[in-house]
Design a protein around this motif. Sequence first.
Motif: not given
Length: 84
Positions: A1-3, A30-33, A64-66
């Motif tokens: 999980f990448v922030i 890749r960035v999740d948050l 990004c997801r979030y």
Amino acid sequence: FVIMKVPKRATTPEQVRDEFEQSLQKLGGRVDLVLLHWPCDLIEMDKLEAVWKEMEQIVGRGKCRYLGVCNFSVEALKVLLPLC
């Protein structure tokens, strides 16, 4: 999980986009948050809405997801929530 955090110095949608793209490249694509960091200047300059909308567009483009926030007071959250 990448922030990643949008730094305090990013006070325009263009700067947010640039900071995100630079971080995305450094983090391997890749960035999740994405967190909005320290809102006080954005609120004082009346730029919170424009910056937040750019962050929403980043999510909308699937980059990004979030989204999230950090170092927001209750008062700052009250300013942000109607913009979401």
